[in-house]
Design an enzyme around this catalytic site. Structure first.
Site, PDB file in Angstrom:
ATOM      1  N   TYR A 161      36.974  -2.422   8.413  1.00 17.33           N
ATOM      2  CA  TYR A 161      37.259  -1.571   7.260  1.00 17.33           C
ATOM      3  C   TYR A 161      37.926  -2.319   6.106  1.00 17.33           C
ATOM      4  CZ  TYR A 161      36.162   2.034  10.633  1.00 17.33           C
ATOM      5  OH  TYR A 161      35.523   2.805  11.567  1.00 17.33           O
ATOM      6  N   HIS A 163      38.149   3.193   1.118  1.00 12.21           N
ATOM      7  CA  HIS A 163      39.233   3.924   1.780  1.00 12.21           C
ATOM      8  C   HIS A 163      40.487   3.076   1.947  1.00 12.21           C
ATOM      9  CE1 HIS A 163      39.099   8.025   2.903  1.00 12.21           C
ATOM     10  NE2 HIS A 163      38.652   7.951   4.138  1.00 12.21           N
ATOM     11  N   TYR A 209      44.123   5.493  11.774  1.00 14.71           N
ATOM     12  CA  TYR A 209      42.914   5.857  11.041  1.00 14.71           C
ATOM     13  C   TYR A 209      43.292   6.937  10.029  1.00 14.71           C
ATOM     14  CZ  TYR A 209      40.297   2.850  14.118  1.00 14.71           C
ATOM     15  OH  TYR A 209      39.871   1.752  14.786  1.00 14.71           O
ATOM     16  N   ASN A 230      42.461   9.866   8.847  1.00 18.05           N
ATOM     17  CA  ASN A 230      42.630  11.311   8.994  1.00 18.05           C
ATOM     18  C   ASN A 230      43.844  11.719   9.820  1.00 18.05           C
ATOM     19  OD1 ASN A 230      40.350  11.407   7.459  1.00 18.05           O
ATOM     20  ND2 ASN A 230      39.026  12.200   9.072  1.00 18.05           N
ATOM     21  N   ASN A 284      41.266  14.001   3.299  1.00 21.42           N
ATOM     22  CA  ASN A 284      41.667  14.350   4.666  1.00 21.42           C
ATOM     23  C   ASN A 284      42.943  13.650   5.121  1.00 21.42           C
ATOM     24  OD1 ASN A 284      39.623  16.209   5.072  1.00 21.42           O
ATOM     25  ND2 ASN A 284      38.189  14.659   5.792  1.00 21.42           N
TER      26      ASN A 284
END
Length: 189
Positions: free
Chosen positions: A14, A19, A64, A66, A112
């Site tokens: 990632y 994000h 992560y 969320n 989120n």
């Protein structure tokens, strides 16, 4: 003391995704102020230090995106801080690449990670810096978009906005949120 939490997802997979711009801002602050963000605590990588005379905890939740609230809540409880002593830096698909939006408080705006933070803290009364990553193309899945990387031509604006988010964070933790908003909100690239 102030917690500055940059949101993102852990792991090399990632790194550099839309994000993860919050992680990027934490990296800029860590480098500039010599704070090692390498201690595993509160479901995060964290580091303690001083920024312009203010004690801070730099936090990169490893839950992560969320579930970011679990990490932030753990740190808030440990340091016995109020919501106003937390600053969250995160991506926003409703802002053009390179734009920032700084707010004293507010809703999750459909993000989120922020929904989870607000639920875990039972408050939306904390400052935040939103870093624009641009809107997704039509018919593209939002998750695919935010987990994707920036095209080469956007990288200079992205890098600059991450540096500016770090600069804005310094103002916010030193009680100058109005100055940060005046300097960075609505700034065109």
């Amino acid at each position: 003391m102030f917690i500055i939490a940059g949101l993102g997802n852990p792991g090399l997979k990632y790194a550099g995704t839309r994000h993860n711009v919050g992680f990027g801002a934490i990296d800029v602050l860590a480098e500039k102020y010599g704070i090692g963000v390498d201690t595993k605590k509160h479901k995060a990588l964290m580091g303690k230090g001083i920024i312009e005379g203010q004690k801070v905890v730099l936090l990169k939740p490893q839950t992560y995106m969320n579930l970011s609230g679990e990490s932030i809540r753990g740190a808030v409880d440990y340091y016995k801080l109020s919501a106003e002593e937390i600053l969250v830096i995160y991506d926003d698909v409703n802002l053009d690449v390179g734009r920032l939006r700084i707010r004293e408080k507010g809703s999750a705006g459909g993000h989120n990670g922020m929904k989870n933070i607000i639920a875990c803290l039972e408050s939306d009364e904390f400052p935040r810096i939103r870093v624009g990553v641009g809107n997704k193309p039509p018919r593209m899945d939002l998750a695919d978009y935010v987990l994707g990387r920036f095209p080469e031509e956007e990288l200079p604006d992205v890098r600059e906005s991450i540096k500016e988010a770090a600069q804005a964070a310094v103002l916010v933790v030193n009680g100058q949120i109005e100055a940060a908003m005046n300097q960075f909100n609505g700034k065109k690239k």
